[in-house]
Scaffold this motif. Structure first.
Motif, PDB file in Angstrom:
ATOM      1  N   ALA A 151      43.757  20.348  42.487  1.00  0.00           N
ATOM      2  CA  ALA A 151      43.826  19.895  41.097  1.00  0.00           C
ATOM      3  C   ALA A 151      45.241  19.976  40.514  1.00  0.00           C
ATOM      4  O   ALA A 151      45.603  19.139  39.694  1.00  0.00           O
ATOM      5  CB  ALA A 151      42.881  20.728  40.242  1.00  0.00           C
ATOM      6  N   LEU A 152      46.013  20.949  40.950  1.00  0.00           N
ATOM      7  CA  LEU A 152      47.299  21.216  40.302  1.00  0.00           C
ATOM      8  C   LEU A 152      48.514  20.671  41.030  1.00  0.00           C
ATOM      9  O   LEU A 152      49.512  20.311  40.390  1.00  0.00           O
ATOM     10  CB  LEU A 152      47.484  22.727  40.111  1.00  0.00           C
ATOM     11  CG  LEU A 152      46.479  23.442  39.235  1.00  0.00           C
ATOM     12  CD1 LEU A 152      46.731  24.943  39.261  1.00  0.00           C
ATOM     13  CD2 LEU A 152      46.537  22.917  37.804  1.00  0.00           C
ATOM     14  N   TYR A 153      48.464  20.634  42.344  1.00  0.00           N
ATOM     15  CA  TYR A 153      49.672  20.323  43.096  1.00  0.00           C
ATOM     16  C   TYR A 153      49.827  18.836  43.378  1.00  0.00           C
ATOM     17  O   TYR A 153      48.837  18.141  43.635  1.00  0.00           O
ATOM     18  CB  TYR A 153      49.696  21.103  44.416  1.00  0.00           C
ATOM     19  CG  TYR A 153      49.925  22.587  44.235  1.00  0.00           C
ATOM     20  CD1 TYR A 153      50.560  23.109  43.117  1.00  0.00           C
ATOM     21  CD2 TYR A 153      49.509  23.492  45.203  1.00  0.00           C
ATOM     22  CE1 TYR A 153      50.778  24.465  42.959  1.00  0.00           C
ATOM     23  CE2 TYR A 153      49.708  24.859  45.050  1.00  0.00           C
ATOM     24  CZ  TYR A 153      50.346  25.323  43.929  1.00  0.00           C
ATOM     25  OH  TYR A 153      50.562  26.677  43.774  1.00  0.00           O
ATOM     26  N   LEU A 154      51.070  18.423  43.326  1.00  0.00           N
ATOM     27  CA  LEU A 154      51.387  17.052  43.710  1.00  0.00           C
ATOM     28  C   LEU A 154      51.128  16.890  45.204  1.00  0.00           C
ATOM     29  O   LEU A 154      51.349  17.837  45.980  1.00  0.00           O
ATOM     30  CB  LEU A 154      52.867  16.762  43.418  1.00  0.00           C
ATOM     31  CG  LEU A 154      53.255  16.712  41.945  1.00  0.00           C
ATOM     32  CD1 LEU A 154      54.775  16.802  41.798  1.00  0.00           C
ATOM     33  CD2 LEU A 154      52.740  15.441  41.319  1.00  0.00           C
ATOM     34  N   PRO A 155      50.686  15.717  45.615  1.00  0.00           N
ATOM     35  CA  PRO A 155      50.493  15.521  47.061  1.00  0.00           C
ATOM     36  C   PRO A 155      51.819  15.643  47.789  1.00  0.00           C
ATOM     37  O   PRO A 155      52.857  15.219  47.279  1.00  0.00           O
ATOM     38  CB  PRO A 155      49.953  14.095  47.167  1.00  0.00           C
ATOM     39  CG  PRO A 155      49.606  13.676  45.788  1.00  0.00           C
ATOM     40  CD  PRO A 155      50.328  14.569  44.837  1.00  0.00           C
ATOM     41  N   GLU A 156      51.777  16.268  48.930  1.00  0.00           N
ATOM     42  CA  GLU A 156      53.009  16.431  49.723  1.00  0.00           C
ATOM     43  C   GLU A 156      53.360  15.113  50.362  1.00  0.00           C
ATOM     44  O   GLU A 156      52.502  14.386  50.852  1.00  0.00           O
ATOM     45  CB  GLU A 156      52.816  17.518  50.786  1.00  0.00           C
ATOM     46  CG  GLU A 156      52.715  18.898  50.176  1.00  0.00           C
ATOM     47  CD  GLU A 156      52.682  19.995  51.224  1.00  0.00           C
ATOM     48  OE1 GLU A 156      53.136  19.762  52.354  1.00  0.00           O
ATOM     49  OE2 GLU A 156      52.207  21.085  50.900  1.00  0.00           O
ATOM     50  N   VAL A 203      53.477  22.265  40.917  1.00  0.00           N
ATOM     51  CA  VAL A 203      52.458  21.840  39.956  1.00  0.00           C
ATOM     52  C   VAL A 203      52.848  20.490  39.356  1.00  0.00           C
ATOM     53  O   VAL A 203      53.996  20.273  38.963  1.00  0.00           O
ATOM     54  CB  VAL A 203      52.282  22.901  38.842  1.00  0.00           C
ATOM     55  CG1 VAL A 203      51.400  22.374  37.721  1.00  0.00           C
ATOM     56  CG2 VAL A 203      51.690  24.171  39.424  1.00  0.00           C
ATOM     57  N   ASP A 204      51.884  19.603  39.270  1.00  0.00           N
ATOM     58  CA  ASP A 204      52.074  18.291  38.659  1.00  0.00           C
ATOM     59  C   ASP A 204      52.110  18.482  37.144  1.00  0.00           C
ATOM     60  O   ASP A 204      51.073  18.646  36.502  1.00  0.00           O
ATOM     61  CB  ASP A 204      50.918  17.364  39.072  1.00  0.00           C
ATOM     62  CG  ASP A 204      51.068  15.959  38.536  1.00  0.00           C
ATOM     63  OD1 ASP A 204      51.999  15.698  37.752  1.00  0.00           O
ATOM     64  OD2 ASP A 204      50.228  15.107  38.908  1.00  0.00           O
ATOM     65  N   SER A 205      53.299  18.474  36.586  1.00  0.00           N
ATOM     66  CA  SER A 205      53.468  18.767  35.150  1.00  0.00           C
ATOM     67  C   SER A 205      52.801  17.734  34.251  1.00  0.00           C
ATOM     68  O   SER A 205      52.526  18.003  33.085  1.00  0.00           O
ATOM     69  CB  SER A 205      54.950  18.891  34.812  1.00  0.00           C
ATOM     70  OG  SER A 205      55.614  17.673  35.109  1.00  0.00           O
ATOM     71  N   ARG A 206      52.514  16.538  34.768  1.00  0.00           N
ATOM     72  CA  ARG A 206      51.843  15.509  33.962  1.00  0.00           C
ATOM     73  C   ARG A 206      50.453  15.952  33.518  1.00  0.00           C
ATOM     74  O   ARG A 206      49.928  15.480  32.520  1.00  0.00           O
ATOM     75  CB  ARG A 206      51.738  14.194  34.734  1.00  0.00           C
ATOM     76  CG  ARG A 206      53.091  13.569  35.046  1.00  0.00           C
ATOM     77  CD  ARG A 206      52.953  12.406  35.960  1.00  0.00           C
ATOM     78  NE  ARG A 206      52.411  12.912  37.230  1.00  0.00           N
ATOM     79  CZ  ARG A 206      52.099  12.138  38.267  1.00  0.00           C
ATOM     80  NH1 ARG A 206      52.235  10.842  38.188  1.00  0.00           N
ATOM     81  NH2 ARG A 206      51.641  12.662  39.386  1.00  0.00           N
ATOM     82  N   LEU A 207      49.863  16.887  34.258  1.00  0.00           N
ATOM     83  CA  LEU A 207      48.529  17.380  33.902  1.00  0.00           C
ATOM     84  C   LEU A 207      48.505  18.044  32.537  1.00  0.00           C
ATOM     85  O   LEU A 207      47.478  18.076  31.872  1.00  0.00           O
ATOM     86  CB  LEU A 207      48.038  18.391  34.945  1.00  0.00           C
ATOM     87  CG  LEU A 207      47.802  17.858  36.352  1.00  0.00           C
ATOM     88  CD1 LEU A 207      47.597  19.012  37.320  1.00  0.00           C
ATOM     89  CD2 LEU A 207      46.612  16.917  36.363  1.00  0.00           C
ATOM     90  N   PHE A 208      49.660  18.578  32.124  1.00  0.00           N
ATOM     91  CA  PHE A 208      49.725  19.354  30.891  1.00  0.00           C
ATOM     92  C   PHE A 208      50.444  18.625  29.757  1.00  0.00           C
ATOM     93  O   PHE A 208      50.816  19.228  28.773  1.00  0.00           O
ATOM     94  CB  PHE A 208      50.395  20.703  31.159  1.00  0.00           C
ATOM     95  CG  PHE A 208      49.728  21.480  32.247  1.00  0.00           C
ATOM     96  CD1 PHE A 208      48.429  21.932  32.092  1.00  0.00           C
ATOM     97  CD2 PHE A 208      50.388  21.735  33.441  1.00  0.00           C
ATOM     98  CE1 PHE A 208      47.800  22.642  33.103  1.00  0.00           C
ATOM     99  CE2 PHE A 208      49.767  22.446  34.452  1.00  0.00           C
ATOM    100  CZ  PHE A 208      48.470  22.896  34.281  1.00  0.00           C
ATOM    101  N   GLU A 209      50.633  17.316  29.913  1.00  0.00           N
ATOM    102  CA  GLU A 209      51.250  16.547  28.839  1.00  0.00           C
ATOM    103  C   GLU A 209      50.351  16.582  27.618  1.00  0.00           C
ATOM    104  O   GLU A 209      49.169  16.928  27.698  1.00  0.00           O
ATOM    105  CB  GLU A 209      51.514  15.115  29.306  1.00  0.00           C
ATOM    106  CG  GLU A 209      52.626  15.053  30.338  1.00  0.00           C
ATOM    107  CD  GLU A 209      52.838  13.653  30.901  1.00  0.00           C
ATOM    108  OE1 GLU A 209      52.042  12.737  30.597  1.00  0.00           O
ATOM    109  OE2 GLU A 209      53.801  13.492  31.661  1.00  0.00           O
ATOM    110  N   GLU A 210      50.893  16.148  26.494  1.00  0.00           N
ATOM    111  CA  GLU A 210      50.198  16.270  25.204  1.00  0.00           C
ATOM    112  C   GLU A 210      48.743  15.814  25.249  1.00  0.00           C
ATOM    113  O   GLU A 210      47.866  16.492  24.750  1.00  0.00           O
ATOM    114  CB  GLU A 210      50.957  15.504  24.122  1.00  0.00           C
ATOM    115  CG  GLU A 210      50.420  15.779  22.745  1.00  0.00           C
ATOM    116  CD  GLU A 210      51.286  15.178  21.671  1.00  0.00           C
ATOM    117  OE1 GLU A 210      50.712  14.786  20.647  1.00  0.00           O
ATOM    118  OE2 GLU A 210      52.522  15.117  21.850  1.00  0.00           O
TER     119      GLU A 210
END
Length: 193
Positions: free
Chosen positions: A186-191, A142-149
């Motif tokens: 939507a959630l995963y970083l591109p491989e 999961v691309d954690s940047r999606l859930f930044e503040e």
């Protein structure tokens, strides 16, 4: 003094659940459950102040049995989307059964019992969404940047969307792969190639 039947909350709940499964949810009332337990009606009120309280616990027990705790634990190396795929397969039968039997029977109950059952169901579903959040946060893909503040998504929002979408698919009696493709994109970083 005569022998008193020994009773506890779980015994009452088990008897009510069995009655609901065998005869229908509309037959779950204080008198029928007391008869099934071999105790006086008054004894039940020590554990369940109203019929609505009893019915709501029976509905919660249905979902608890339909979705066992082990189904809510991600397998080793199972990411969020793969977990949701597996959960949808496990949910399919439970939701279909609930729609075909319990939902119709719930509609025949009094408003207080319906509302209490729906509230209990909603609390159980919120618990599932919290479990989804735990799995989402530990998925390394999961691309954690999606859930930044100030990011575009919240963990709670994604999990609520996922759960409500899974339920909608189940209510339509289909497992639609669209949800899983959308979640992956939507959630995963591109491989990296």
């Amino acid at each position: 003094m005569g022998n008193k039947a020994i009773i506890d909350k779980q015994h009452i709940l088990d008897a009510a659940f069995s009655l609901a499964c065998d005869e229908g949810l509309e037959h779950v009332n204080m008198r029928s459950v007391a008869n099934a337990c071999g105790v006086s009606v008054g004894s039940l009120y020590n554990y369940f102040p109203t019929k609505a309280d009893l019915v709501s616990e029976v509905v919660a027990l249905y979902w608890h049995d339909a979705i066992p705790a082990k189904a809510m634990i991600a397998l080793d190396d199972e990411g969020y989307v793969d977990f949701c795929r597996r959960l949808s397969n496990e949910l399919h039968e439970a939701v279909t059964d609930f729609q075909e039997t319990w939902l119709v029977q719930l509609a025949a109950l009094d408003k207080k019992s319906i509302d209490a059952g729906l509230q209990k169901e909603e609390r159980y579903f919120k618990h599932i969404q919290n479990g989804l959040a735990h799995i989402l946060l530990r998925d390394p893909r999961v691309d954690s940047r999606l859930f930044e503040e100030n990011g575009p998504l919240t963990v709670e929002g994604v999990c609520r969307f996922t759960w409500e979408s899974l339920l909608a698919c189940m209510r339509n009696k289909e497992i639609d792969p669209t949800l899983f493709v959308l979640l992956e994109r939507a959630l995963y970083l591109p491989e990296k190639n």
